[in-house]
Motif scaffolding. Structure first.
Motif, PDB file in Angstrom:
ATOM      1  N   ILE A   1       0.852  -1.194   0.000  1.00  0.00           N
ATOM      2  CA  ILE A   1       0.000   0.000   0.000  1.00  0.00           C
ATOM      3  C   ILE A   1       0.885   1.240   0.000  1.00  0.00           C
ATOM      4  CG2 ILE A   1      -1.746   1.318   1.263  1.00  0.00           C
ATOM      5  CD1 ILE A   1      -2.830  -1.303   2.328  1.00  0.00           C
ATOM      6  N   ARG A   2       0.747   2.045  -1.049  1.00  0.00           N
ATOM      7  CA  ARG A   2       1.583   3.251  -1.187  1.00  0.00           C
ATOM      8  C   ARG A   2       0.763   4.528  -1.372  1.00  0.00           C
ATOM      9  NH1 ARG A   2       6.437   2.153   0.482  1.00  0.00           N
ATOM     10  NH2 ARG A   2       7.168   3.987  -0.658  1.00  0.00           N
ATOM     11  N   LYS A   3      -0.395   4.404  -2.054  1.00  0.00           N
ATOM     12  CA  LYS A   3      -1.201   5.592  -2.357  1.00  0.00           C
ATOM     13  C   LYS A   3      -2.652   5.340  -1.938  1.00  0.00           C
ATOM     14  CE  LYS A   3       1.602   7.190  -6.270  1.00  0.00           C
ATOM     15  NZ  LYS A   3       1.588   7.633  -7.682  1.00  0.00           N
ATOM     16  N   VAL A   4      -3.169   6.218  -1.090  1.00  0.00           N
ATOM     17  CA  VAL A   4      -4.496   6.024  -0.497  1.00  0.00           C
ATOM     18  C   VAL A   4      -5.410   7.181  -0.880  1.00  0.00           C
ATOM     19  CG1 VAL A   4      -5.769   5.968   1.683  1.00  0.00           C
ATOM     20  CG2 VAL A   4      -3.679   4.624   1.430  1.00  0.00           C
ATOM     21  N   TYR A   5      -6.662   6.843  -1.197  1.00  0.00           N
ATOM     22  CA  TYR A   5      -7.698   7.828  -1.499  1.00  0.00           C
ATOM     23  C   TYR A   5      -8.752   7.737  -0.404  1.00  0.00           C
ATOM     24  CZ  TYR A   5     -10.401  10.821  -4.711  1.00  0.00           C
ATOM     25  OH  TYR A   5     -11.062  11.873  -5.303  1.00  0.00           O
ATOM     26  N   LEU A   6      -9.145   8.875   0.149  1.00  0.00           N
ATOM     27  CA  LEU A   6     -10.198   8.938   1.159  1.00  0.00           C
ATOM     28  C   LEU A   6     -11.487   9.434   0.523  1.00  0.00           C
ATOM     29  CD1 LEU A   6      -8.274  10.680   4.104  1.00  0.00           C
ATOM     30  CD2 LEU A   6      -8.624   8.237   3.756  1.00  0.00           C
ATOM     31  N   ILE A   7     -12.590   8.715   0.747  1.00  0.00           N
ATOM     32  CA  ILE A   7     -13.899   9.192   0.315  1.00  0.00           C
ATOM     33  C   ILE A   7     -14.898   8.858   1.399  1.00  0.00           C
ATOM     34  CG2 ILE A   7     -14.266   7.090  -1.085  1.00  0.00           C
ATOM     35  CD1 ILE A   7     -16.070   8.901  -2.893  1.00  0.00           C
ATOM     36  N   ASN A   8     -15.609   9.885   1.883  1.00  0.00           N
ATOM     37  CA  ASN A   8     -16.495   9.714   3.031  1.00  0.00           C
ATOM     38  C   ASN A   8     -17.734  10.595   2.916  1.00  0.00           C
ATOM     39  OD1 ASN A   8     -15.031   7.939   5.107  1.00  0.00           O
ATOM     40  ND2 ASN A   8     -13.425   9.365   4.460  1.00  0.00           N
ATOM     41  N   GLN A   9     -18.758  10.228   3.682  1.00  0.00           N
ATOM     42  CA  GLN A   9     -19.993  10.999   3.730  1.00  0.00           C
ATOM     43  C   GLN A   9     -19.764  12.285   4.522  1.00  0.00           C
ATOM     44  OE1 GLN A   9     -21.477   7.538   5.508  1.00  0.00           O
ATOM     45  NE2 GLN A   9     -23.020   7.107   3.943  1.00  0.00           N
ATOM     46  N   ASP A  10     -20.357  13.376   4.043  1.00  0.00           N
ATOM     47  CA  ASP A  10     -20.111  14.689   4.626  1.00  0.00           C
ATOM     48  C   ASP A  10     -21.066  14.971   5.786  1.00  0.00           C
ATOM     49  OD1 ASP A  10     -19.113  17.174   5.125  1.00  0.00           O
ATOM     50  OD2 ASP A  10     -19.868  18.108   3.294  1.00  0.00           O
ATOM     51  N   TYR A  11     -20.813  14.317   6.912  1.00  0.00           N
ATOM     52  CA  TYR A  11     -21.493  14.636   8.180  1.00  0.00           C
ATOM     53  C   TYR A  11     -20.563  14.190   9.285  1.00  0.00           C
ATOM     54  CZ  TYR A  11     -23.064   9.773   9.067  1.00  0.00           C
ATOM     55  OH  TYR A  11     -23.132   8.427   9.315  1.00  0.00           O
ATOM     56  N   SER A  12     -20.983  14.282  10.531  1.00  0.00           N
ATOM     57  CA  SER A  12     -20.055  14.135  11.656  1.00  0.00           C
ATOM     58  C   SER A  12     -19.266  12.832  11.609  1.00  0.00           C
ATOM     59  CB  SER A  12     -20.809  14.256  12.983  1.00  0.00           C
ATOM     60  OG  SER A  12     -21.853  13.302  13.068  1.00  0.00           O
ATOM     61  N   PHE A  13     -19.933  11.724  11.300  1.00  0.00           N
ATOM     62  CA  PHE A  13     -19.228  10.445  11.273  1.00  0.00           C
ATOM     63  C   PHE A  13     -18.208  10.394  10.147  1.00  0.00           C
ATOM     64  CE2 PHE A  13     -19.187   6.191   9.230  1.00  0.00           C
ATOM     65  CZ  PHE A  13     -18.362   5.571  10.145  1.00  0.00           C
ATOM     66  N   GLY A  14     -18.634  10.727   8.926  1.00  0.00           N
ATOM     67  CA  GLY A  14     -17.704  10.693   7.792  1.00  0.00           C
ATOM     68  C   GLY A  14     -16.524  11.628   7.981  1.00  0.00           C
ATOM     69  N   GLN A  15     -16.771  12.795   8.557  1.00  0.00           N
ATOM     70  CA  GLN A  15     -15.690  13.738   8.829  1.00  0.00           C
ATOM     71  C   GLN A  15     -14.722  13.168   9.866  1.00  0.00           C
ATOM     72  OE1 GLN A  15     -18.005  17.111  10.013  1.00  0.00           O
ATOM     73  NE2 GLN A  15     -18.900  17.372   7.971  1.00  0.00           N
ATOM     74  N   ALA A  16     -15.258  12.434  10.854  1.00  0.00           N
ATOM     75  CA  ALA A  16     -14.398  11.816  11.866  1.00  0.00           C
ATOM     76  C   ALA A  16     -13.548  10.707  11.260  1.00  0.00           C
ATOM     77  CB  ALA A  16     -15.257  11.267  13.010  1.00  0.00           C
ATOM     78  N   VAL A  17     -14.132   9.911  10.351  1.00  0.00           N
ATOM     79  CA  VAL A  17     -13.355   8.867   9.671  1.00  0.00           C
ATOM     80  C   VAL A  17     -12.191   9.495   8.915  1.00  0.00           C
ATOM     81  CG1 VAL A  17     -13.398   7.112   7.857  1.00  0.00           C
ATOM     82  CG2 VAL A  17     -15.303   7.280   9.464  1.00  0.00           C
ATOM     83  N   ARG A  18     -12.479  10.563   8.184  1.00  0.00           N
ATOM     84  CA  ARG A  18     -11.456  11.241   7.388  1.00  0.00           C
ATOM     85  C   ARG A  18     -10.302  11.711   8.272  1.00  0.00           C
ATOM     86  NH1 ARG A  18     -10.094  16.328   7.141  1.00  0.00           N
ATOM     87  NH2 ARG A  18      -9.048  17.131   5.267  1.00  0.00           N
ATOM     88  N   ALA A  19     -10.634  12.453   9.338  1.00  0.00           N
ATOM     89  CA  ALA A  19      -9.596  13.029  10.195  1.00  0.00           C
ATOM     90  C   ALA A  19      -8.778  11.948  10.883  1.00  0.00           C
ATOM     91  CB  ALA A  19     -10.241  13.945  11.233  1.00  0.00           C
ATOM     92  N   THR A  20      -9.462  10.902  11.344  1.00  0.00           N
ATOM     93  CA  THR A  20      -8.768   9.834  12.058  1.00  0.00           C
ATOM     94  C   THR A  20      -7.867   9.040  11.122  1.00  0.00           C
ATOM     95  OG1 THR A  20     -10.685   9.695  13.513  1.00  0.00           O
ATOM     96  CG2 THR A  20      -9.116   7.903  13.632  1.00  0.00           C
ATOM     97  N   ALA A  21      -8.314   8.801   9.896  1.00  0.00           N
ATOM     98  CA  ALA A  21      -7.483   8.084   8.923  1.00  0.00           C
ATOM     99  C   ALA A  21      -6.191   8.838   8.660  1.00  0.00           C
ATOM    100  CB  ALA A  21      -8.255   7.874   7.627  1.00  0.00           C
ATOM    101  N   LEU A  22      -6.301  10.135   8.462  1.00  0.00           N
ATOM    102  CA  LEU A  22      -5.103  10.945   8.202  1.00  0.00           C
ATOM    103  C   LEU A  22      -4.117  10.846   9.365  1.00  0.00           C
ATOM    104  CD1 LEU A  22      -6.811  14.113   6.679  1.00  0.00           C
ATOM    105  CD2 LEU A  22      -5.308  12.536   5.457  1.00  0.00           C
ATOM    106  N   ASN A  23      -4.619  10.937  10.588  1.00  0.00           N
ATOM    107  CA  ASN A  23      -3.740  10.935  11.760  1.00  0.00           C
ATOM    108  C   ASN A  23      -3.141   9.560  12.036  1.00  0.00           C
ATOM    109  OD1 ASN A  23      -4.170  13.663  12.254  1.00  0.00           O
ATOM    110  ND2 ASN A  23      -5.910  13.290  13.604  1.00  0.00           N
ATOM    111  N   PHE A  24      -3.993   8.531  12.060  1.00  0.00           N
ATOM    112  CA  PHE A  24      -3.530   7.208  12.473  1.00  0.00           C
ATOM    113  C   PHE A  24      -2.629   6.561  11.426  1.00  0.00           C
ATOM    114  CE2 PHE A  24      -6.634   5.745  15.997  1.00  0.00           C
ATOM    115  CZ  PHE A  24      -6.556   6.990  16.600  1.00  0.00           C
ATOM    116  N   ILE A  25      -2.985   6.705  10.150  1.00  0.00           N
ATOM    117  CA  ILE A  25      -2.176   6.058   9.120  1.00  0.00           C
ATOM    118  C   ILE A  25      -0.844   6.771   8.950  1.00  0.00           C
ATOM    119  CG2 ILE A  25      -2.065   5.527   6.642  1.00  0.00           C
ATOM    120  CD1 ILE A  25      -5.040   4.817   6.865  1.00  0.00           C
TER     121      ILE A  25
END
Length: 403
Positions: A163-187
């Motif tokens: 795994i070298r290149k990752v694309y994030l796609i999420n629903q635009d509400y509190s849960f999807g926004q949390a997935v996005r932010a957490t993915a960026l930080n944890f990965i």
């Protein structure tokens, strides 16, 4: 002695009176119409199945469905209807925005009506705030939160050097926004070398064709996609990917949800679509619940945490001899139960977050180690990684108020 013997005979001849059966009424509030209805109807079926399974001479469970149309304001309307009907245990899960509104509503209701207090049993809304800054004494979460699930995914992704290149796609509400932010930080913490080549938010339950989004993913050169999408949004996203021949790996929260396994099968991406789960049908199970549920409803028992929720609630009712929220709340705050797979899950009293083992599993053709397929596709889940319950216990900022 004759008198004692006579009294003994009289006592034995008196009729015995069974302990009254405790009625436990639950209002299930989730979208039962619209594009997400299939997912939540399956959740309602799980609750009703467990109600039938646990009802006994001592306890009877009754579950009533209320349609919130995936709308936070309508959630409050339906919750008030349930309270007006005398139901004071509310279950909800699909939609963290609705969950936030419901948490606030029940907290205010309990302040104003201390003798008619209600409980909120959250089986799916995963916004971390619900057990952190917005925690509530009346709220209990039985699903892992966004951070806990991403922790499991990040550790798994971190070990996959391809795994070298990752694309994030999420629903635009509190849960999807949390997935996005957490993915960026944890990965980034696990693998700082991974490049994020896309970061997309889209409206919740309003996209009918994800082709334009998939076109962007293909153009980015991503080898992997991370998404918290659920329900129709995930199914349509995967369908568009299959139609476009996108050969990326998919790392999801909810690919086990109703309809998604069928779409995954259509993609042909055998063991390339992963989900983070609290369990799946092909793990060794302690009883026949999977067989019994399939016989009763024709579908798969894909939400094992609902069993934990109902088992813990049943234990609290039996121990207290009551369905009164004020008697149940302290017992639920410290409850433990065995999972379907023999491990122990426990409610953390400090924030009312359930801690349980989490699995990363992939969907692919049945082999000799897999008994159950999903949605009659011939494909089933297979464990690819696991995080023990204790290792999911992230810190909490909750300052738990009194109930």
């Amino acid at each position: 002695m004759r008198i004692l013997a006579f009294l003994a005979v009289v006592f034995l001849a008196l009729p015995t009176f069974a302990q009254p059966q405790t009625l436990v009424r639950i209002a299930f509030i989730d979208p039962l119409s619209g594009p997400m209805a299939a997912v939540t109807q399956n959740g309602l079926n799980h609750f009703r199945f467990m109600a039938e399974r646990l009802s006994s001479d001592r306890v009877k469970f009754e579950v009533t469905g209320y349609d919130n149309k995936l709308n936070p304001q309508e959630t409050i309307v339906q919750a008030q209807k349930a309270l007006d009907a005398g139901i004071r245990i509310i279950a909800q899960g699909n939609g963290s925005a609705a969950a936030g509104a419901l948490t606030d509503f029940i907290a205010k209701h309990n302040e104003r009506n201390p003798e008619q207090a209600a409980l909120y049993l959250n089986y799916a809304a995963a916004d971390p705030a619900l057990t952190n800054d917005k925690c509530s004494a009346a709220h209990f979460r039985y699903d892992a939160d966004t951070d806990m699930k991403m922790l499991a995914l990040a550790k798994f992704i971190g070990a996959r050097k391809e795994i070298r290149k990752v694309y994030l796609i999420n629903q635009d509400y509190s849960f999807g926004q949390a997935v996005r932010a957490t993915a960026l930080n944890f990965i980034r913490a696990e693998r700082p070398d991974i490049e994020f080549v896309g970061d997309e938010l889209h409206p919740l339950a309003k996209i009918n064709d994800f082709t334009p989004y998939v076109t962007k993913i293909k153009a980015s050169g991503a080898d992997s996609v991370i998404t918290g999408n659920w329900g129709n949004d995930l199914a349509l996203l995967l369908k568009a990917a299959a139609d476009a021949g996108l050969q990326a790996g998919w790392y999801t929260y909810y690919a086990s949800g109703v309809g998604s396994p069928t779409i995954v099968r259509q993609t042909g991406l055998a063991h390339r679509v992963f989900a983070v789960l609290e369990g799946h049908a092909n793990l060794p199970q302690q009883d026949r619940i999977e067989d019994d549920y399939r016989a009763r409803f024709g579908g798969n028992f894909v939400v094992p945490r609902i069993r934990l929720l109902m088992d813990m609630l049943n234990d609290a009712v039996v121990k207290s001899g009551s369905a009164e929220p004020r008697r149940l709340q302290p017992l639920l705050a410290q409850s433990t139960a065995k999972t379907m797979y023999g491990a122990t899950a426990g409610m953390r009293a400090s924030d009312h977050q359930l801690l349980q083992d989490l699995y990363v599993a992939s969907l692919g053709p049945l082999d000799g180690t897999m008994k159950y397929d999903e949605e009659k596709t011939g494909w089933g889940w297979k464990t690819a990684g696991m995080v023990k319950a204790a290792d999911t216990a992230l810190p909490t900022s909750c300052k738990m108020p009194a109930f």
